[in-house]
Design a protein around this motif. Structure first.
Motif, PDB file in Angstrom:
ATOM      1  N   GLU A 207      -9.934 -17.491 -66.068  1.00  0.00           N
ATOM      2  CA  GLU A 207     -10.949 -17.963 -65.129  1.00  0.00           C
ATOM      3  C   GLU A 207     -10.322 -18.810 -64.021  1.00  0.00           C
ATOM      4  O   GLU A 207     -10.883 -18.913 -62.923  1.00  0.00           O
ATOM      5  N   ARG A 208      -9.160 -19.389 -64.294  1.00  0.00           N
ATOM      6  CA  ARG A 208      -8.505 -20.224 -63.293  1.00  0.00           C
ATOM      7  C   ARG A 208      -7.844 -19.386 -62.197  1.00  0.00           C
ATOM      8  O   ARG A 208      -7.325 -19.942 -61.235  1.00  0.00           O
ATOM      9  N   GLU A 209      -7.871 -18.074 -62.330  1.00  0.00           N
ATOM     10  CA  GLU A 209      -7.383 -17.203 -61.272  1.00  0.00           C
ATOM     11  C   GLU A 209      -8.460 -16.930 -60.219  1.00  0.00           C
ATOM     12  O   GLU A 209      -8.182 -16.298 -59.204  1.00  0.00           O
ATOM     13  N   PHE A 210      -9.676 -17.424 -60.468  1.00  0.00           N
ATOM     14  CA  PHE A 210     -10.796 -17.137 -59.585  1.00  0.00           C
ATOM     15  C   PHE A 210     -11.489 -18.429 -59.166  1.00  0.00           C
ATOM     16  O   PHE A 210     -11.561 -19.387 -59.936  1.00  0.00           O
ATOM     17  N   PHE A 211     -11.988 -18.435 -57.918  1.00  0.00           N
ATOM     18  CA  PHE A 211     -12.916 -19.468 -57.506  1.00  0.00           C
ATOM     19  C   PHE A 211     -14.312 -19.074 -57.962  1.00  0.00           C
ATOM     20  O   PHE A 211     -14.635 -17.890 -58.045  1.00  0.00           O
TER      21      PHE A 211
ATOM     22  N   ILE B  30     -20.403 -16.113 -57.838  1.00  0.00           N
ATOM     23  CA  ILE B  30     -19.588 -14.919 -57.645  1.00  0.00           C
ATOM     24  C   ILE B  30     -18.106 -15.282 -57.758  1.00  0.00           C
ATOM     25  O   ILE B  30     -17.638 -16.196 -57.075  1.00  0.00           O
ATOM     26  N   PRO B  31     -17.341 -14.605 -58.611  1.00  0.00           N
ATOM     27  CA  PRO B  31     -15.903 -14.892 -58.700  1.00  0.00           C
ATOM     28  C   PRO B  31     -15.161 -14.373 -57.473  1.00  0.00           C
ATOM     29  O   PRO B  31     -15.401 -13.251 -57.022  1.00  0.00           O
ATOM     30  N   MET B  32     -14.308 -15.209 -56.915  1.00  0.00           N
ATOM     31  CA  MET B  32     -13.498 -14.830 -55.757  1.00  0.00           C
ATOM     32  C   MET B  32     -12.047 -15.167 -56.049  1.00  0.00           C
ATOM     33  O   MET B  32     -11.731 -16.259 -56.517  1.00  0.00           O
ATOM     34  N   LYS B  33     -11.190 -14.236 -55.769  1.00  0.00           N
ATOM     35  CA  LYS B  33      -9.789 -14.350 -56.160  1.00  0.00           C
ATOM     36  C   LYS B  33      -9.086 -15.478 -55.411  1.00  0.00           C
ATOM     37  O   LYS B  33      -9.272 -15.656 -54.203  1.00  0.00           O
ATOM     38  N   LYS B  34      -8.292 -16.242 -56.134  1.00  0.00           N
ATOM     39  CA  LYS B  34      -7.433 -17.228 -55.483  1.00  0.00           C
ATOM     40  C   LYS B  34      -6.237 -16.510 -54.886  1.00  0.00           C
ATOM     41  O   LYS B  34      -5.568 -15.731 -55.561  1.00  0.00           O
ATOM     42  N   MET B  35      -5.960 -16.803 -53.627  1.00  0.00           N
ATOM     43  CA  MET B  35      -4.936 -16.050 -52.911  1.00  0.00           C
ATOM     44  C   MET B  35      -3.548 -16.222 -53.516  1.00  0.00           C
ATOM     45  O   MET B  35      -2.745 -15.289 -53.517  1.00  0.00           O
TER      46      MET B  35
ATOM     47  N   VAL C  36     -14.825  -9.250 -57.928  1.00  0.00           N
ATOM     48  CA  VAL C  36     -15.839  -9.137 -58.983  1.00  0.00           C
ATOM     49  C   VAL C  36     -15.414  -8.077 -60.006  1.00  0.00           C
ATOM     50  O   VAL C  36     -15.527  -8.277 -61.221  1.00  0.00           O
ATOM     51  N   ARG C  37     -14.918  -6.957 -59.500  1.00  0.00           N
ATOM     52  CA  ARG C  37     -14.468  -5.886 -60.399  1.00  0.00           C
ATOM     53  C   ARG C  37     -13.294  -6.341 -61.261  1.00  0.00           C
ATOM     54  O   ARG C  37     -13.250  -6.062 -62.473  1.00  0.00           O
ATOM     55  N   SER C  38     -12.336  -7.057 -60.653  1.00  0.00           N
ATOM     56  CA  SER C  38     -11.190  -7.549 -61.406  1.00  0.00           C
ATOM     57  C   SER C  38     -11.623  -8.549 -62.481  1.00  0.00           C
ATOM     58  O   SER C  38     -11.130  -8.508 -63.614  1.00  0.00           O
ATOM     59  N   HIS C  39     -12.546  -9.438 -62.133  1.00  0.00           N
ATOM     60  CA  HIS C  39     -13.038 -10.417 -63.100  1.00  0.00           C
ATOM     61  C   HIS C  39     -13.761  -9.722 -64.251  1.00  0.00           C
ATOM     62  O   HIS C  39     -13.561 -10.059 -65.425  1.00  0.00           O
ATOM     63  N   ARG C  40     -14.584  -8.736 -63.923  1.00  0.00           N
ATOM     64  CA  ARG C  40     -15.322  -8.005 -64.961  1.00  0.00           C
ATOM     65  C   ARG C  40     -14.368  -7.259 -65.882  1.00  0.00           C
ATOM     66  O   ARG C  40     -14.569  -7.208 -67.097  1.00  0.00           O
ATOM     67  N   TRP C  41     -13.301  -6.705 -65.290  1.00  0.00           N
ATOM     68  CA  TRP C  41     -12.320  -5.975 -66.101  1.00  0.00           C
ATOM     69  C   TRP C  41     -11.625  -6.918 -67.079  1.00  0.00           C
ATOM     70  O   TRP C  41     -11.389  -6.554 -68.245  1.00  0.00           O
TER      71      TRP C  41
END
Length: 284
Positions: A133-137, A185-190, A237-242
């Motif tokens: 989860e720490r990979e996403f905002f 909504i999860p958003m990827k940390k760059m 979102v797809r990456s987080h769900r996966w």
């Protein structure tokens, strides 16, 4: 004497991240001044400078091992000023000062930024948060929201008056940014995004193009950056769900995760064909 000098130098270096946060606050507040003086070009440039400083101060603190509670608080307050108050005021003064609903829109945006920062600080201390989860905002990060909020103003400075300068549309845009900020909504940390080695040369070429665009057409680059960030959301979102569905891959590196994804995609058509065959009656 040498030891004392080394100790003094270490103290000076440890204060560097907080100094960068204070400079970012100065940039954000000065952007409001330039907006009041009808110089939106300088105002946008200073907010962009504040975003760059915000991206650097945390990394500098980790490199120097200078992470302190006070520094975290200064950084959070700086984000509230630079990415909440400053963009809201710049947009209001430049585009919404004659609109009755404009002030409501900028107030909502600034409040949502503060709420987002409060949630971010609360999640930092959550020991039960899974590592992946720490990979996403959670929601749009404040710097990205500030740049997005400036989108209509950037379009105005680049193309002049048009449908994008309509107060109702600008208010709706700010409302959309506000909703993304406080969303779940999860958003990827760059900094967690990895580039395959075979694409490194292409990435460097793209960076050269971006550097040239920053000089030749900065507002087009800003709008392109906003569009690219919004387009990345479905993939995040797809990456987080996966990752939620594949706990066995959470501790793997990005290259290994990509290999697992490719293998699962190859296996999916086979599973679907087997399922279809299983649904058919014998002899049909």
């Amino acid at each position: 004497m040498t030891t004392w000098a080394r100790g003094r130098r270490a103290v000076n270096l440890r204060i560097l991240p907080s100094s960068m946060s204070v400079l970012a606050i100065c940039a954000g507040l000065t952007s409001i001044r330039f907006a009041l003086e009808h110089q939106p070009h300088a105002a946008i440039a200073l907010i962009a400078a504040a975003a760059i400083l915000d991206g650097l101060d945390g990394r500098v603190a980790r490199i120097l091992d200078a992470q302190t509670r006070m520094g975290e608080e200064i950084d959070s307050l700086a984000d509230a000023v630079n990415f909440g108050v400053a963009p809201a005021m710049v947009v209001y003064v430049s585009m919404l000062s004659t609109s009755r609903t404009g002030w409501v829109a900028v107030l909502l945006y600034a409040v949502c930024i503060v709420l987002r920062l409060a949630r971010f600080n609360a999640l930092l201390g959550d020991a039960n948060l899974p590592a992946y989860e720490r990979e996403f905002f959670v929601g749009m990060p404040a710097p990205a929201a500030a740049i997005a909020a400036l989108g209509p103003l950037a379009a105005t400075l680049q193309f002049g008056q048009g449908w994008w300068t309509t107060p109702g549309l600008v208010c709706a845009w700010l409302l959309g940014c506000s909703m993304l900020v406080v969303s779940r909504i999860p958003m990827k940390k760059m900094h967690t995004v990895s580039v395959p080695p075979n694409l490194a040369a292409l990435l460097l070429a793209v960076l050269a193009i971006v550097a040239a665009a920053a000089v030749v057409a900065p507002y087009v680059l800003l709008m392109a950056g906003i569009a690219a960030y919004l387009c990345h959301i479905p993939f995040a979102v797809r990456s987080h769900r996966w990752l939620v569905e594949h706990p066995e891959a959470r501790g793997e590196k990005s290259t290994q995760r990509r290999a697992v994804r490719r293998a699962s995609r190859r296996a999916q058509p086979h599973r679907r064909s087997v399922a279809r065959l299983g649904l058919r009656k014998p002899g049909v």
